[in-house]
Design a protein around this motif. Structure first.
Motif, PDB file in Angstrom:
ATOM      1  N   PRO A  10       0.836  -1.201   0.000  1.00 11.56           N
ATOM      2  CA  PRO A  10       0.000   0.000   0.000  1.00 11.56           C
ATOM      3  C   PRO A  10       0.872   1.253   0.000  1.00 11.56           C
ATOM      4  O   PRO A  10       1.999   1.198   0.494  1.00 11.56           O
ATOM      5  CB  PRO A  10      -0.768  -0.098   1.316  1.00 11.56           C
ATOM      6  CG  PRO A  10      -0.685  -1.544   1.694  1.00 11.56           C
ATOM      7  CD  PRO A  10       0.626  -2.033   1.159  1.00 11.56           C
ATOM      8  N   PRO A  11       0.457   2.347  -0.556  1.00  8.69           N
ATOM      9  CA  PRO A  11      -0.882   2.593  -1.080  1.00  8.69           C
ATOM     10  C   PRO A  11      -1.082   2.131  -2.532  1.00  8.69           C
ATOM     11  O   PRO A  11      -2.192   2.166  -3.040  1.00  8.69           O
ATOM     12  CB  PRO A  11      -1.016   4.110  -0.985  1.00  8.69           C
ATOM     13  CG  PRO A  11       0.373   4.599  -1.232  1.00  8.69           C
ATOM     14  CD  PRO A  11       1.280   3.570  -0.585  1.00  8.69           C
ATOM     15  N   SER A  14      -3.449  -3.154  -3.064  1.00 10.37           N
ATOM     16  CA  SER A  14      -4.537  -3.447  -2.141  1.00 10.37           C
ATOM     17  C   SER A  14      -4.673  -4.960  -2.016  1.00 10.37           C
ATOM     18  O   SER A  14      -4.853  -5.651  -3.027  1.00 10.37           O
ATOM     19  CB  SER A  14      -5.841  -2.852  -2.672  1.00 10.37           C
ATOM     20  OG  SER A  14      -6.965  -3.471  -2.080  1.00 10.37           O
ATOM     21  N   ARG A  16      -7.147  -6.592  -0.742  1.00 12.37           N
ATOM     22  CA  ARG A  16      -8.505  -6.973  -1.136  1.00 12.37           C
ATOM     23  C   ARG A  16      -8.596  -7.072  -2.660  1.00 12.37           C
ATOM     24  O   ARG A  16      -9.146  -8.039  -3.186  1.00 12.37           O
ATOM     25  CB  ARG A  16      -9.516  -5.947  -0.594  1.00 12.37           C
ATOM     26  CG  ARG A  16     -10.945  -6.180  -0.988  1.00 12.37           C
ATOM     27  CD  ARG A  16     -11.670  -7.422  -0.444  1.00 12.37           C
ATOM     28  NE  ARG A  16     -11.011  -8.195   0.563  1.00 12.37           N
ATOM     29  CZ  ARG A  16     -10.950  -9.545   0.576  1.00 12.37           C
ATOM     30  NH1 ARG A  16     -11.513 -10.262  -0.362  1.00 12.37           N
ATOM     31  NH2 ARG A  16     -10.332 -10.181   1.538  1.00 12.37           N
ATOM     32  N   ALA A  17      -8.062  -6.091  -3.386  1.00 17.30           N
ATOM     33  CA  ALA A  17      -8.102  -6.129  -4.856  1.00 17.30           C
ATOM     34  C   ALA A  17      -7.300  -7.318  -5.389  1.00 17.30           C
ATOM     35  O   ALA A  17      -7.720  -7.986  -6.333  1.00 17.30           O
ATOM     36  CB  ALA A  17      -7.564  -4.822  -5.433  1.00 17.30           C
ATOM     37  N   TYR A  18      -6.160  -7.590  -4.773  1.00 14.19           N
ATOM     38  CA  TYR A  18      -5.330  -8.723  -5.191  1.00 14.19           C
ATOM     39  C   TYR A  18      -6.072 -10.038  -5.004  1.00 14.19           C
ATOM     40  O   TYR A  18      -6.124 -10.876  -5.916  1.00 14.19           O
ATOM     41  CB  TYR A  18      -4.022  -8.707  -4.389  1.00 14.19           C
ATOM     42  CG  TYR A  18      -3.106  -9.869  -4.651  1.00 14.19           C
ATOM     43  CD1 TYR A  18      -2.519 -10.061  -5.895  1.00 14.19           C
ATOM     44  CD2 TYR A  18      -2.807 -10.777  -3.642  1.00 14.19           C
ATOM     45  CE1 TYR A  18      -1.662 -11.136  -6.125  1.00 14.19           C
ATOM     46  CE2 TYR A  18      -1.954 -11.838  -3.864  1.00 14.19           C
ATOM     47  CZ  TYR A  18      -1.381 -12.015  -5.106  1.00 14.19           C
ATOM     48  OH  TYR A  18      -0.538 -13.075  -5.333  1.00 14.19           O
ATOM     49  N   ALA A  98      -0.666  -4.488   4.347  1.00 10.09           N
ATOM     50  CA  ALA A  98      -1.727  -4.719   3.357  1.00 10.09           C
ATOM     51  C   ALA A  98      -2.791  -5.654   3.921  1.00 10.09           C
ATOM     52  O   ALA A  98      -3.992  -5.430   3.737  1.00 10.09           O
ATOM     53  CB  ALA A  98      -1.133  -5.286   2.063  1.00 10.09           C
ATOM     54  N   GLN A 101      -4.872  -3.687   6.488  1.00  7.11           N
ATOM     55  CA  GLN A 101      -5.860  -2.829   5.811  1.00  7.11           C
ATOM     56  C   GLN A 101      -7.101  -3.646   5.462  1.00  7.11           C
ATOM     57  O   GLN A 101      -8.229  -3.226   5.717  1.00  7.11           O
ATOM     58  CB  GLN A 101      -5.287  -2.239   4.528  1.00  7.11           C
ATOM     59  CG  GLN A 101      -4.423  -1.040   4.713  1.00  7.11           C
ATOM     60  CD  GLN A 101      -4.003  -0.458   3.376  1.00  7.11           C
ATOM     61  OE1 GLN A 101      -3.758  -1.175   2.400  1.00  7.11           O
ATOM     62  NE2 GLN A 101      -3.909   0.850   3.330  1.00  7.11           N
ATOM     63  N   ASP A 102      -6.886  -4.800   4.874  1.00  8.80           N
ATOM     64  CA  ASP A 102      -7.988  -5.668   4.480  1.00  8.80           C
ATOM     65  C   ASP A 102      -8.774  -6.140   5.700  1.00  8.80           C
ATOM     66  O   ASP A 102     -10.010  -6.118   5.703  1.00  8.80           O
ATOM     67  CB  ASP A 102      -7.449  -6.859   3.682  1.00  8.80           C
ATOM     68  CG  ASP A 102      -8.532  -7.828   3.273  1.00  8.80           C
ATOM     69  OD1 ASP A 102      -9.550  -7.379   2.696  1.00  8.80           O
ATOM     70  OD2 ASP A 102      -8.367  -9.033   3.520  1.00  8.80           O
ATOM     71  N   GLU A 105     -10.859  -3.300   7.043  1.00  4.46           N
ATOM     72  CA  GLU A 105     -11.991  -3.049   6.139  1.00  4.46           C
ATOM     73  C   GLU A 105     -13.090  -4.090   6.338  1.00  4.46           C
ATOM     74  O   GLU A 105     -14.275  -3.767   6.276  1.00  4.46           O
ATOM     75  CB  GLU A 105     -11.535  -3.079   4.681  1.00  4.46           C
ATOM     76  CG  GLU A 105     -10.754  -1.873   4.245  1.00  4.46           C
ATOM     77  CD  GLU A 105     -10.192  -2.023   2.837  1.00  4.46           C
ATOM     78  OE1 GLU A 105     -10.664  -2.894   2.069  1.00  4.46           O
ATOM     79  OE2 GLU A 105      -9.265  -1.257   2.499  1.00  4.46           O
TER      80      GLU A 105
END
Length: 125
Positions: A10-11, A14, A16-18, A98, A101-102, A105
């Protein structure tokens, strides 16, 4: 990458995107994948399952460390990665960040302010 998991930093990256991208690839029926780095992947489904398993295992390890009272990324890296080569600790810290963060979220972990590398994290469960 054809030989290892990718460092998600990050930034720009992501987790989650991965993970969502890996799941989308699992829904395809590709017979071969041509990664940007490494050799062709000739068993894509097995490879994708292994990468997803690794990431899920890492997330579970981070949640365990939070439940044991670890609060900083540095402490989590020390306890999960153990005797990792010191040259790889920064990459490990970016990956832990990372994941955090996930996890924040998804409300599986909490943070004492904005989600940032220097923040303190805690277990919600």
């Amino acid at each position: 990458m054809g030989w290892s998991t990718t460092v998600i930093a990050p930034p720009d990256g992501s987790m989650r995107a991965y993970l969502n991208s890996l799941e989308q690839l699992r829904n395809r029926n590709d017979q071969i994948m041509w990664p940007g780095h490494g050799q062709p992947i000739t068993c894509p489904q097995r490879y994708l399952r292994a990468i997803l398993h690794h990431r899920n295992t890492r997330a579970a390890a981070i949640l365990r460390r939070l439940s044991h009272g670890d609060q900083s990324i540095e402490t989590i890296v020390e306890n999960i990665y153990g005797d990792i080569n010191p040259n790889l600790k920064r990459a490990a810290a970016m990956t832990v960040f990372a994941h955090l963060q996930d996890l924040v979220e998804r409300k599986l972990a909490g943070c004492n302010g904005p989600v940032a590398p220097q923040s303190q994290y805690y277990s919600i469960s």
